[in-house]
Design a protein around this motif. Structure first.
Motif, mmCIF file in Angstrom:
data_model
loop_
_atom_site.group_PDB
_atom_site.id
_atom_site.type_symbol
_atom_site.label_atom_id
_atom_site.label_comp_id
_atom_site.label_asym_id
_atom_site.label_seq_id
_atom_site.Cartn_x
_atom_site.Cartn_y
_atom_site.Cartn_z
ATOM 1 N N SER A 60 0.848 -1.188 0.000
ATOM 2 C CA SER A 60 0.000 0.000 0.000
ATOM 3 C C SER A 60 0.885 1.240 0.000
ATOM 4 N N VAL A 61 0.689 2.094 -1.003
ATOM 5 C CA VAL A 61 1.457 3.327 -1.107
ATOM 6 C C VAL A 61 0.486 4.508 -1.038
ATOM 7 N N VAL A 62 0.616 5.312 0.000
ATOM 8 C CA VAL A 62 -0.180 6.531 0.146
ATOM 9 C C VAL A 62 0.726 7.704 -0.213
ATOM 10 N N TYR A 63 0.366 8.437 -1.248
ATOM 11 C CA TYR A 63 1.236 9.504 -1.733
ATOM 12 C C TYR A 63 0.602 10.873 -1.495
ATOM 13 N N PRO A 64 1.424 11.921 -1.323
ATOM 14 C CA PRO A 64 0.874 13.266 -1.157
ATOM 15 C C PRO A 64 0.072 13.675 -2.388
ATOM 16 N N ALA A 65 -1.043 14.335 -2.180
ATOM 17 C CA ALA A 65 -1.892 14.758 -3.292
ATOM 18 C C ALA A 65 -1.325 16.037 -3.913
ATOM 19 N N THR A 66 -0.106 15.906 -4.409
ATOM 20 C CA THR A 66 0.621 17.013 -5.025
ATOM 21 C C THR A 66 1.189 16.549 -6.355
ATOM 22 N N GLU A 67 1.626 17.492 -7.180
ATOM 23 C CA GLU A 67 2.216 17.118 -8.459
ATOM 24 C C GLU A 67 3.487 16.292 -8.255
ATOM 25 N N GLU A 68 4.254 16.625 -7.223
ATOM 26 C CA GLU A 68 5.460 15.853 -6.939
ATOM 27 C C GLU A 68 5.106 14.432 -6.515
ATOM 28 N N GLY A 69 4.084 14.299 -5.664
ATOM 29 C CA GLY A 69 3.639 12.974 -5.262
ATOM 30 C C GLY A 69 3.140 12.165 -6.442
ATOM 31 N N LEU A 70 2.417 12.823 -7.345
ATOM 32 C CA LEU A 70 1.916 12.159 -8.552
ATOM 33 C C LEU A 70 3.073 11.632 -9.398
ATOM 34 N N ARG A 71 4.074 12.468 -9.631
ATOM 35 C CA ARG A 71 5.212 12.044 -10.446
ATOM 36 C C ARG A 71 5.925 10.848 -9.820
ATOM 37 N N GLY A 72 6.014 10.855 -8.500
ATOM 38 C CA GLY A 72 6.708 9.771 -7.816
ATOM 39 C C GLY A 72 6.046 8.427 -8.020
ATOM 40 N N VAL A 73 4.706 8.371 -7.921
ATOM 41 C CA VAL A 73 4.036 7.073 -8.059
ATOM 42 C C VAL A 73 3.905 6.652 -9.516
ATOM 43 N N LEU A 74 3.780 7.619 -10.426
ATOM 44 C CA LEU A 74 3.708 7.241 -11.837
ATOM 45 C C LEU A 74 5.041 6.686 -12.329
ATOM 46 N N ALA A 75 6.123 7.101 -11.697
ATOM 47 C CA ALA A 75 7.432 6.585 -12.094
ATOM 48 C C ALA A 75 7.544 5.084 -11.869
ATOM 49 N N GLU A 76 6.705 4.529 -10.998
ATOM 50 C CA GLU A 76 6.749 3.092 -10.714
ATOM 51 C C GLU A 76 5.911 2.260 -11.680
ATOM 52 N N ALA A 77 5.102 2.933 -12.502
ATOM 53 C CA ALA A 77 4.217 2.189 -13.408
ATOM 54 C C ALA A 77 5.007 1.300 -14.365
ATOM 55 N N GLY A 78 6.198 1.734 -14.748
ATOM 56 C CA GLY A 78 6.973 0.981 -15.721
ATOM 57 C C GLY A 78 7.483 -0.347 -15.223
ATOM 58 N N GLY A 79 7.410 -0.611 -13.934
ATOM 59 C CA GLY A 79 7.877 -1.884 -13.392
ATOM 60 C C GLY A 79 6.813 -2.955 -13.307
#
Length: 362
Positions: A60-79
Motif C-alpha cells: 500500500s502506497v499513500v502519496y501526497p496529493a501534489t504534483e510531486e507525489g503524482l510524479r513519484g508514483v507514476l514513475a513506478e508504473a513501468g515496473g
C-alpha cells in the motif's frame, strides 16, 4: 505478475464506496499469485478515517496529493506487468490516466477500471475531449463495476477494445452473520453517503416510508446526512466503518438498498451493499433495477420496491420469520454464485487471455 493499481483508497471507505470492492477482488488476485501495489492519494480525510491497516497481501502506497507525489508514483508504473487506473480517485484523475498510458512498459497490459461506468459514459457523451475517450485506443481492456450489456455496448461503441463487467460480490471472511447489536436496532436501515444523484431516491424510498409509518423505527448511516431534514422516527448514525457493517446489516428487521440515478437507469449494477447485506443474512429491500434476477431472486431472496409506497407495504407485511427466511436464502445464493473468489478467477482468466494474445501478436 506485478499489478500497479491507481485507485481512490484501499484502506479507507470514507467517502469511498469502492473500498470493499477493491479489497475483495485484489485480495482474491493476490491469493492467485499476483504481486500488487495499490497507490492512493492522501486526500478527503480518508487516511484519518481508515477501516484497515495496510494489508499483508498488497503493498500500500499513500502519496501526497501534489504534483510531486503524482510524479513519484507514476514513475513506478513501468515496473508492472499490468497497470490499472480506476476512476474516481478524486485528484489528478486525468493526469493519472495519461500517465498510466505513457509510463507503462512495452508489452504491459493497460486497463481502465470503471467503478461508476454509467456516470463516466454520460460524461463521455457530453465531452468529446474526455480523458477516457482519449485513452481508449491505447488500453487493452476496460473493466467495470457493473452495468451489463448497456455499458458493454456503450464502451465498445466508443472504441474500447474490450469491456467486461466484474460485478460486486461477497468476501465471507469480512461480511457474515453476527448477533444483533442494539446500536443498530430498527425496522429499516439504509447505509449510503449523501450524493446529488442519490438524494432524491433516498427521499422517495426511505424518507417517504418513514413519514408514512410513524410507529416504526428507521436508521440512516453514511456521510452528509446530518444537515438533512428527516421525520422524527429516523435516527442518523453518521459514518459506519467497515468493521460495523455486519452488525448494521444483521440488527434491523430489514435493510434498504437504493441505487444512484445513473446505476438505476442502466441496471445490472448491484451495489456493494447488496452483497454485504446478503452476506450478513439480512432481509434486503431494494429499489427496482433491470437485471436483479441475475443476482438475487425477487420475493425469495430479496424484496423489490418500485417506489416508497412499495417499501412501506413490504415493511408493514414483513414478519421476523419471513425476514429471516429471505436473509438466509440470500446468503446461500451469494455464497454459491457471488463471492470475490469467483470474481478473482474471472479477472485472472481475463488477464491471462489478454497476455496470451499479446504474446501471439508479438
Amino acid at each position: 505478475m506485478k499489478i500497479a493499481f491507481y485507485g481512490s483508497s484501499l484502506v479507507s471507505s470514507y467517502w469511498n464506496g469502492a473500498a470493499t470492492y477493491y479489497r475483495g477482488i485484489l485480495h482474491a488476485l493476490a491469493r492467485r499469485g499476483y504481486d500488487i501495489t495499490f497507490y492512493e492519494p492522501d486526500a478527503f480525510d480518508r487516511q484519518q478515517h481508515r477501516d484497515i491497516d495496510a494489508p499483508d497481501w498488497c503493498r500500500s502506497v499513500v502519496y501526497p496529493a501534489t504534483e510531486e507525489g503524482l510524479r513519484g508514483v507514476l514513475a513506478e508504473a513501468g515496473g508492472a506487468d499490468i497497470v490499472v487506473k480506476a476512476n474516481g480517485v478524486g485528484v489528478f484523475d486525468r493526469e493519472l490516466l495519461e500517465g498510466v498510458v505513457a509510463r507503462a512498459r512495452p508489452g504491459a497490459l493497460r486497463l481502465f477500471w470503471d467503478v461508476d461506468a454509467a456516470a463516466t459514459l454520460d460524461e463521455m457523451r457530453a465531452d468529446a475531449l474526455h480523458p477516457v475517450l482519449a485513452a481508449l485506443p491505447d488500453l487493452e481492456m476496460v473493466l467495470t463495476y457493473g452495468g451489463g450489456p448497456p455499458v458493454v455496448g456503450a464502451y465498445e461503441g466508443f472504441g474500447a477494445a474490450a469491456c467486461v463487467p466484474v460485478y460486486n460480490a461477497l468476501d465471507p471472511a469480512t461480511h457474515h452473520p453476527v448477533p444483533a447489536d442494539d446500536r443498530f436496532a430498527c425496522d429499516l436501515a439504509f447505509l449510503g453517503n449523501r450524493l446529488p444523484d442519490r438524494e432524491a431516491r433516498v427521499e422517495e424510498f426511505f424518507l417517504r416510508p418513514a413519514a408514512s409509518l410513524s410507529d416504526r423505527r428507521f436508521l440512516i448511516g453514511g456521510n452528509g446526512w446530518e444537515t438533512k431534514a428527516m421525520p422524527a422516527n429516523v435516527r442518523h448514525r453518521g459514518h459506519v466503518y467497515t468493521a460495523e457493517h455486519n452488525a448494521f446489516n444483521a440488527s434491523p428487521l430489514a435493510v434498504l438498498n437504493v441505487a444512484r440515478d445513473s446505476m438505476a437507469h442502466v441496471g445490472f449494477s448491484p451495489a456493494t451493499r447488496v452483497f454485504e447485506a446478503a452476506g450478513a443474512a439480512a432481509c434486503l429491500i431494494t429499489d427496482a433495477w433491470e437485471g436483479i434476477e441475475q443476482f438475487l431472486k425477487p420475493d425469495d431472496e430479496v424484496l423489490v420496491a418500485r417506489d416508497g409506497q412499495d417499501v412501506a407495504d413490504h415493511l408493514a407485511a414483513l414478519t421476523p420469520e419471513r425476514a429471516k427466511a429471505i436473509g438466509e436464502a440470500a446468503l446461500r445464493r451469494v455464497l454459491a454464485e457471488h463471492t470475490y473468489e469467483l470474481r478473482g478467477a474471472q479477472v485472472d482468466a481475463l488477464f491471462k487471455a489478454a497476455m496470451a494474445e499479446r504474446r501471439v501478436a508479438a
